[in-house]
Every structure is written in C-alpha cells, then in structure tokens.
Scaffold this active site. Structure first.
Site, mmCIF file in Angstrom:
data_model
loop_
_atom_site.group_PDB
_atom_site.id
_atom_site.type_symbol
_atom_site.label_atom_id
_atom_site.label_comp_id
_atom_site.label_asym_id
_atom_site.label_seq_id
_atom_site.Cartn_x
_atom_site.Cartn_y
_atom_site.Cartn_z
ATOM 1 N N TYR A 20 -30.802 -65.933 37.580
ATOM 2 C CA TYR A 20 -32.051 -67.456 37.988
ATOM 3 C C TYR A 20 -32.123 -68.029 37.096
ATOM 4 O O TYR A 20 -33.118 -68.535 37.209
ATOM 5 C CB TYR A 20 -33.712 -66.038 37.646
ATOM 6 N N HIS A 25 -36.936 -72.123 39.734
ATOM 7 C CA HIS A 25 -38.853 -71.738 39.212
ATOM 8 C C HIS A 25 -38.696 -71.444 37.864
ATOM 9 O O HIS A 25 -39.463 -71.062 36.804
ATOM 10 C CB HIS A 25 -38.647 -70.133 39.904
ATOM 11 N N ASN A 75 -44.446 -62.665 38.947
ATOM 12 C CA ASN A 75 -46.206 -62.475 39.346
ATOM 13 C C ASN A 75 -46.470 -61.787 38.525
ATOM 14 O O ASN A 75 -47.502 -61.464 38.568
ATOM 15 C CB ASN A 75 -45.693 -62.031 40.535
ATOM 16 N N ASP A 100 -42.811 -75.292 37.323
ATOM 17 C CA ASP A 100 -42.099 -75.892 38.424
ATOM 18 C C ASP A 100 -43.467 -75.853 39.413
ATOM 19 O O ASP A 100 -44.080 -74.976 39.923
ATOM 20 C CB ASP A 100 -41.155 -74.871 39.189
ATOM 21 N N ASN A 121 -47.347 -68.397 41.853
ATOM 22 C CA ASN A 121 -47.710 -66.435 41.798
ATOM 23 C C ASN A 121 -47.777 -66.721 39.662
ATOM 24 O O ASN A 121 -48.001 -65.700 39.432
ATOM 25 C CB ASN A 121 -46.360 -65.783 42.240
#
Length: 196
Positions: A20, A25, A75, A100, A121
């Site tokens: 990631y 994000h 989340n 973001d 989230n």
C-alpha cells in the site's frame, strides 16, 4: 497565534504494508514520514496501541508534535488515535488528520477544522472514536478517478507517472501546512496557502 501549552497529535492516515506504500490513500503516511525527518524523530511502535509514533518539537523550544501512523487498516484508524490522544492528553482541537481528498484536484492542499468526512473511512472512524468532528484536517487533493473507475479502486492505486513528478513537492507542501497550523492557527494557514 496558537496556544503553545500541550502537544499536538498529527495523524497520517494510510494502510500498513509495503503493497500500500505508494497508494493515493497513503499520502498521510508520506507526510508523517517527512515531518518525522524534519523534527529529527524516528517512528517506533507505541506500547499502548496499534500505531507507530514519533515525537519532536517544532523549532527550538517550540510546541511538541506527536506524529502517528495507525497500523490498523484505514477503516479502524480511530481506535489508535483516541488511545494516543488520551495517553498524551491531546484535546480534539489539537488533533490534525492528514489525508487524501477526492473532492480536491491533484496539486492542491487545503486545511479546515470540522465538517463532514466526504466518504473517507479513516476520517469517519476518527470522528466516531473521538466523539466529535471538531479536529483539524489537512486535505491532500488527489482528484476524482478518470472515467468510470470505482473511487475505492482509485484511492488504493499508486500515483500515476505524471503525478509522481510533483509528489515530493506536494508532500513537502502538506508538511509545511501542518507546521503552519501548529505555529499560526487554521485561519492564518488558510489565508497563506489557499490562494496558491
């Protein structure tokens, strides 16, 4: 000028894991890493919660900054944030989330206090855990996905080649905005950065 009593908690929002690292994000993590370098701090696992933390002062004798990268997934970011806010005795008004933002074009960095989460989230989890939306947000514009691409897929994809040419500069600018919020306050920072 902001009150210089007590620390600030700067939350870089992102997802843990190498896969990631370059995602849109994860720009909050990128800004947090840059700020840690500026402050001479080094991220380490916090003993009380699922997060990495680095600490430092903004300038000689300046306000203390506690930088964090929650290691839960996006989340669930609120849990570590509220634990750290309690541990370091930081009220919500001195919490800064760096994230973001789909609703702002790429190349723009904006700051605001409070408001909605815009479907983000990480912010939703923070608001729920803190029991308020009245914390500062440094919003890193990533723009809307092209064509009919699902926004969820878009935020979890890496920055494009053209975007990467400007990315270091924009991460640097976002870090400047965080420092400005701490030293000058939200309104003065908006006046300084929103016109450009």
């Amino acid at each position: 000028m902001t009150d210089e009593v007590g620390p600030w908690l700067v939350v870089g929002l992102g997802n843990p894991g190498r896969e990631y690292a370059g995602n849109r994000h994860n720009v909050g993590f990128m800004v947090a890493d840059l700020l840690a370098g500026r402050l001479g701090g080094k991220f380490g696992r916090h003993r009380r919660t699922v997060a990495q933390v680095a600490e430092g002062r903004l300038g000689l004798g300046g306000p203390k900054l506690v930088l964090t990268k929650p290691l839960t997934f996006m989340n669930l970011s609120g849990g570590p944030v509220v634990s750290l806010a309690q541990f370091f005795k930081v009220p919500p008004g001195r919490v800064i989330a760096v994230h973001d933002e789909l609703d702002i074009g790429y190349g723009q960095v904006r700051v605001k206090c409070g408001g909605g989460e815009g479907g983000h989230n990480g912010l939703r989890s923070m608001s729920k855990s803190l029991g308020t939306k009245d914390y500062v947000r440094v919003r890193f514009g990533i723009g809307r996905p092209p064509g009919r691409q699902d926004p969820a897929d878009y935020v979890l994809s890496d920055f494009g080649m053209a975007e990467r040419k400007e990315l270091d500069f924009l991460v640097d600018r976002a870090a400047d905005v965080v420092e400005s919020v701490v030293s000058r306050g939200v309104e003065a920072t908006q006046n300084l950065y929103h016109g450009s």
